[in-house]
Design a protein around this motif. Sequence first.
Motif, mmCIF file in Angstrom:
data_model
loop_
_atom_site.group_PDB
_atom_site.id
_atom_site.type_symbol
_atom_site.label_atom_id
_atom_site.label_comp_id
_atom_site.label_asym_id
_atom_site.label_seq_id
_atom_site.Cartn_x
_atom_site.Cartn_y
_atom_site.Cartn_z
ATOM 1 N N UNK A 8 -25.706 13.611 -37.974
ATOM 2 C CA UNK A 8 -26.744 13.289 -36.993
ATOM 3 C C UNK A 8 -26.213 13.521 -35.582
ATOM 4 N N UNK A 9 -26.979 14.280 -34.801
ATOM 5 C CA UNK A 9 -26.636 14.509 -33.397
ATOM 6 C C UNK A 9 -27.220 13.356 -32.601
ATOM 7 N N UNK A 10 -26.386 12.389 -32.253
ATOM 8 C CA UNK A 10 -26.865 11.235 -31.513
ATOM 9 C C UNK A 10 -26.573 11.400 -30.034
ATOM 10 N N UNK A 11 -26.811 10.381 -29.254
ATOM 11 C CA UNK A 11 -26.752 10.449 -27.789
ATOM 12 C C UNK A 11 -25.462 11.068 -27.252
ATOM 13 N N UNK A 12 -24.314 10.587 -27.684
ATOM 14 C CA UNK A 12 -23.053 11.046 -27.097
ATOM 15 C C UNK A 12 -22.210 11.890 -28.031
ATOM 16 N N UNK A 13 -22.181 11.580 -29.330
ATOM 17 C CA UNK A 13 -21.296 12.258 -30.265
ATOM 18 C C UNK A 13 -22.029 12.605 -31.544
ATOM 19 N N UNK A 14 -21.326 13.308 -32.396
ATOM 20 C CA UNK A 14 -21.842 13.680 -33.708
ATOM 21 C C UNK A 14 -21.375 12.633 -34.720
ATOM 22 N N UNK A 15 -22.310 12.067 -35.466
ATOM 23 C CA UNK A 15 -21.987 11.041 -36.455
ATOM 24 C C UNK A 15 -22.299 11.573 -37.845
ATOM 25 N N UNK A 16 -21.433 11.220 -38.806
ATOM 26 C CA UNK A 16 -21.625 11.609 -40.202
ATOM 27 C C UNK A 16 -21.763 10.332 -41.019
ATOM 28 N N UNK A 17 -22.815 10.270 -41.837
ATOM 29 C CA UNK A 17 -23.099 9.116 -42.687
ATOM 30 C C UNK A 17 -23.062 9.536 -44.140
ATOM 31 N N UNK A 18 -22.699 8.600 -45.030
ATOM 32 C CA UNK A 18 -22.763 8.922 -46.452
ATOM 33 C C UNK A 18 -24.161 8.606 -46.983
ATOM 34 N N UNK A 20 -25.329 6.305 -48.755
ATOM 35 C CA UNK A 20 -25.735 4.899 -48.806
ATOM 36 C C UNK A 20 -25.979 4.290 -47.430
ATOM 37 N N UNK A 21 -25.657 5.021 -46.362
ATOM 38 C CA UNK A 21 -25.976 4.546 -45.030
ATOM 39 C C UNK A 21 -24.823 4.288 -44.093
ATOM 40 N N UNK A 22 -23.651 3.825 -44.540
ATOM 41 C CA UNK A 22 -22.597 3.533 -43.576
ATOM 42 C C UNK A 22 -22.016 4.796 -42.932
ATOM 43 N N UNK A 23 -21.589 4.638 -41.700
ATOM 44 C CA UNK A 23 -20.988 5.759 -40.969
ATOM 45 C C UNK A 23 -19.595 6.052 -41.515
ATOM 46 N N UNK A 24 -19.328 7.320 -41.806
ATOM 47 C CA UNK A 24 -18.014 7.699 -42.307
ATOM 48 C C UNK A 24 -17.159 8.361 -41.232
ATOM 49 N N UNK A 25 -17.790 9.085 -40.296
ATOM 50 C CA UNK A 25 -17.047 9.769 -39.236
ATOM 51 C C UNK A 25 -17.831 9.738 -37.928
ATOM 52 N N UNK A 26 -17.112 9.713 -36.840
ATOM 53 C CA UNK A 26 -17.686 9.887 -35.508
ATOM 54 C C UNK A 26 -16.850 10.971 -34.833
ATOM 55 N N UNK A 27 -17.430 12.168 -34.687
ATOM 56 C CA UNK A 27 -16.695 13.303 -34.140
ATOM 57 C C UNK A 27 -16.898 13.351 -32.628
#
Length: 75
Positions: A8-18, A20-27
């Motif tokens: 997901x391309x969010x406001x400041x960084x790129x976030x990766x979710x699995x 089930x919903x929890x965030x796995x990475x914040x690039x």
Amino acid sequence: MNETSIAAAQKRWLHVYDAYGPETHCLRTFRLPLALEFLPYHLLLVAATESARIHYLDVSTGAIVAQHKTKMGPT
């Protein structure tokens, strides 16, 4: 590469979710992302940012393959 994660391309960084919903990475190297595209035959995640850069991320290894400056403003 399969349906187990979502980028997901969010406001400041790129976030990766699995799945089930929890965030796995914040690039944080992908600063201010505007658009994302997954290239399935090459296993690359492509991100265009507000800083006029295009980033290529290999999703199998998690390494950044290339970064290019477009010199044409935000994509």
